[in-house]
Motif scaffolding. Structure first.
Motif, PDB file in Angstrom:
ATOM      1  N   LEU A  21       0.826  -1.208   0.000  1.00  0.00           N
ATOM      2  CA  LEU A  21       0.000   0.000   0.000  1.00  0.00           C
ATOM      3  C   LEU A  21       0.862   1.260   0.000  1.00  0.00           C
ATOM      4  O   LEU A  21       0.529   2.251  -0.665  1.00  0.00           O
ATOM      5  CB  LEU A  21      -0.929   0.003   1.216  1.00  0.00           C
ATOM      6  CG  LEU A  21      -2.125  -0.962   1.160  1.00  0.00           C
ATOM      7  CD1 LEU A  21      -2.798  -1.044   2.513  1.00  0.00           C
ATOM      8  CD2 LEU A  21      -3.121  -0.536   0.090  1.00  0.00           C
ATOM      9  N   LEU A  22       1.975   1.226   0.734  1.00  0.00           N
ATOM     10  CA  LEU A  22       2.889   2.373   0.756  1.00  0.00           C
ATOM     11  C   LEU A  22       3.522   2.583  -0.613  1.00  0.00           C
ATOM     12  O   LEU A  22       3.648   3.714  -1.087  1.00  0.00           O
ATOM     13  CB  LEU A  22       3.973   2.163   1.821  1.00  0.00           C
ATOM     14  CG  LEU A  22       3.514   2.319   3.274  1.00  0.00           C
ATOM     15  CD1 LEU A  22       4.582   1.800   4.232  1.00  0.00           C
ATOM     16  CD2 LEU A  22       3.193   3.776   3.578  1.00  0.00           C
TER      17      LEU A  22
ATOM     18  N   ILE B 126       3.460   5.078  -6.273  1.00  0.00           N
ATOM     19  CA  ILE B 126       3.446   4.635  -7.677  1.00  0.00           C
ATOM     20  C   ILE B 126       2.051   4.103  -7.982  1.00  0.00           C
ATOM     21  O   ILE B 126       1.766   2.910  -7.844  1.00  0.00           O
ATOM     22  CB  ILE B 126       4.512   3.552  -7.948  1.00  0.00           C
ATOM     23  CG1 ILE B 126       5.883   4.011  -7.435  1.00  0.00           C
ATOM     24  CG2 ILE B 126       4.597   3.251  -9.445  1.00  0.00           C
ATOM     25  CD1 ILE B 126       6.960   2.950  -7.541  1.00  0.00           C
ATOM     26  N   LYS B 127       1.151   4.992  -8.375  1.00  0.00           N
ATOM     27  CA  LYS B 127      -0.278   4.658  -8.521  1.00  0.00           C
ATOM     28  C   LYS B 127      -0.540   3.575  -9.561  1.00  0.00           C
ATOM     29  O   LYS B 127      -1.529   2.858  -9.475  1.00  0.00           O
ATOM     30  CB  LYS B 127      -1.057   5.925  -8.912  1.00  0.00           C
ATOM     31  CG  LYS B 127      -0.875   7.112  -7.965  1.00  0.00           C
ATOM     32  CD  LYS B 127      -1.433   6.842  -6.601  1.00  0.00           C
ATOM     33  CE  LYS B 127      -1.359   8.099  -5.725  1.00  0.00           C
ATOM     34  NZ  LYS B 127      -1.806   7.841  -4.345  1.00  0.00           N
ATOM     35  N   ALA B 128       0.340   3.463 -10.558  1.00  0.00           N
ATOM     36  CA  ALA B 128       0.087   2.533 -11.662  1.00  0.00           C
ATOM     37  C   ALA B 128       0.202   1.070 -11.218  1.00  0.00           C
ATOM     38  O   ALA B 128      -0.353   0.178 -11.864  1.00  0.00           O
ATOM     39  CB  ALA B 128       1.055   2.802 -12.811  1.00  0.00           C
TER      40      ALA B 128
ATOM     41  N   HIS C 167      -0.056  -7.368  -7.442  1.00  0.00           N
ATOM     42  CA  HIS C 167       1.187  -7.554  -8.190  1.00  0.00           C
ATOM     43  C   HIS C 167       2.395  -7.223  -7.317  1.00  0.00           C
ATOM     44  O   HIS C 167       3.418  -7.927  -7.355  1.00  0.00           O
ATOM     45  CB  HIS C 167       1.192  -6.677  -9.438  1.00  0.00           C
ATOM     46  CG  HIS C 167       0.104  -7.020 -10.412  1.00  0.00           C
ATOM     47  ND1 HIS C 167      -0.313  -6.165 -11.423  1.00  0.00           N
ATOM     48  CD2 HIS C 167      -0.674  -8.130 -10.536  1.00  0.00           C
ATOM     49  CE1 HIS C 167      -1.274  -6.733 -12.117  1.00  0.00           C
ATOM     50  NE2 HIS C 167      -1.522  -7.929 -11.584  1.00  0.00           N
ATOM     51  N   ILE C 168       2.288  -6.163  -6.517  1.00  0.00           N
ATOM     52  CA  ILE C 168       3.380  -5.802  -5.611  1.00  0.00           C
ATOM     53  C   ILE C 168       3.570  -6.906  -4.571  1.00  0.00           C
ATOM     54  O   ILE C 168       4.701  -7.302  -4.259  1.00  0.00           O
ATOM     55  CB  ILE C 168       3.092  -4.464  -4.905  1.00  0.00           C
ATOM     56  CG1 ILE C 168       2.888  -3.341  -5.921  1.00  0.00           C
ATOM     57  CG2 ILE C 168       4.238  -4.098  -3.957  1.00  0.00           C
ATOM     58  CD1 ILE C 168       2.383  -2.035  -5.325  1.00  0.00           C
ATOM     59  N   LEU C 169       2.461  -7.410  -4.052  1.00  0.00           N
ATOM     60  CA  LEU C 169       2.531  -8.483  -3.064  1.00  0.00           C
ATOM     61  C   LEU C 169       3.208  -9.724  -3.630  1.00  0.00           C
ATOM     62  O   LEU C 169       3.988 -10.391  -2.943  1.00  0.00           O
ATOM     63  CB  LEU C 169       1.118  -8.852  -2.585  1.00  0.00           C
ATOM     64  CG  LEU C 169       0.479  -7.944  -1.535  1.00  0.00           C
ATOM     65  CD1 LEU C 169      -0.966  -8.352  -1.299  1.00  0.00           C
ATOM     66  CD2 LEU C 169       1.260  -8.004  -0.237  1.00  0.00           C
TER      67      LEU C 169
ATOM     68  N   ALA D 245      -4.755   2.367  -2.107  1.00  0.00           N
ATOM     69  CA  ALA D 245      -4.420   2.936  -0.809  1.00  0.00           C
ATOM     70  C   ALA D 245      -5.543   3.841  -0.350  1.00  0.00           C
ATOM     71  O   ALA D 245      -6.071   4.641  -1.133  1.00  0.00           O
ATOM     72  CB  ALA D 245      -3.118   3.741  -0.896  1.00  0.00           C
ATOM     73  N   PRO D 246      -5.975   3.720   0.934  1.00  0.00           N
ATOM     74  CA  PRO D 246      -7.050   4.566   1.439  1.00  0.00           C
ATOM     75  C   PRO D 246      -6.696   6.040   1.294  1.00  0.00           C
ATOM     76  O   PRO D 246      -5.535   6.426   1.330  1.00  0.00           O
ATOM     77  CB  PRO D 246      -7.136   4.159   2.918  1.00  0.00           C
ATOM     78  CG  PRO D 246      -6.563   2.790   2.985  1.00  0.00           C
ATOM     79  CD  PRO D 246      -5.494   2.762   1.943  1.00  0.00           C
TER      80      PRO D 246
END
Length: 210
Positions: free
Chosen positions: A145-146, A151-153, A158-160, A205-206
């Motif tokens: 989330l950070l 990096i909004k894209a 995918h990051i996980l 991200a909230p």
């Protein structure tokens, strides 16, 4: 109505913490599987240092929580703080029982396969529930989330996958056991798919709520 919604959020977050603790105490601590995440990372560090998984979880999660409050928002931070402390507490309260150990007598691979599936479902559900309540479990989902905050894209699943995949590789190296790495990766796939199932809308991200 707002208070009722908040109570509902914390109820689900409590369930998320219990599911994570169950995965660790009933499955992962006994099989050596480390399917990514801070949970997997803590299991690896616990194996190396002898420090209990619950204490290691706090040591890693708290610094991440501070960053989450700074960059994502206070509301997010309060919920994540709650789950960060509740999860280790649940690990203390839930008895450690090797529920898949009996399968080892049939075949060791059967035990690892069932452990990967059940543990993956528990952790994936825990993370998916937390994300739906605009919260993170204090693990790599918080790191994801950070990263997405800047990096909004990039998408959280995918990051996980990249972050948790690195932990899986490390688990195979530490245990010097290819089977552990293979079934940890299988469990990671179950986790990612379960997260996708529980998050019915695009994970983002909230909004900053300073």
């Amino acid at each position: 109505m707002k208070n009722k919604s908040l109570i509902y959020d914390f109820l689900w977050i409590t369930i998320s913490a219990i599911l994570t603790a169950m995965a660790v105490n009933l499955i992962f601590s006994f099989t050596g599987l480390a399917p990514g995440g801070i949970t997997g990372l803590c299991i690896i560090f616990s194996t190396i240092t002898g420090i209990s998984v619950d204490i290691m979880t706090l040591c890693i999660s708290l610094p991440l929580l501070v960053l989450g409050v700074i960059f994502i928002g206070k509301s997010f931070g309060i919920k994540t703080l709650y789950i960060t402390f509740l999860t280790p507490l649940c690990m203390r309260l839930i008895p450690s029982i090797p529920i898949t150990e009996g399968l080892k007598n049939i075949h060791p691979i059967l035990e690892l396969a069932i452990a990967a599936l059940v543990g993956g479902l528990l952790v994936g559900a825990a993370i998916g529930i937390a994300l739906n309540r605009e919260c993170a479990t204090g693990g790599t989902d918080l790191i994801a989330l950070l990263i997405q905050h800047f990096i909004k894209a990039l998408k959280v699943p995918h990051i996980l996958f990249v972050l948790d995949g690195s932990v899986v590789i490390a688990s195979g190296i530490i245990n010097q056991n290819a089977l552990i790495a293979v079934f940890s990766f299988l469990s990671l796939m179950v986790i990612i798919q379960t997260i996708n199932f529980f998050t019915t809308k695009k994970i983002a991200a909230p909004r900053n709520q300073h």
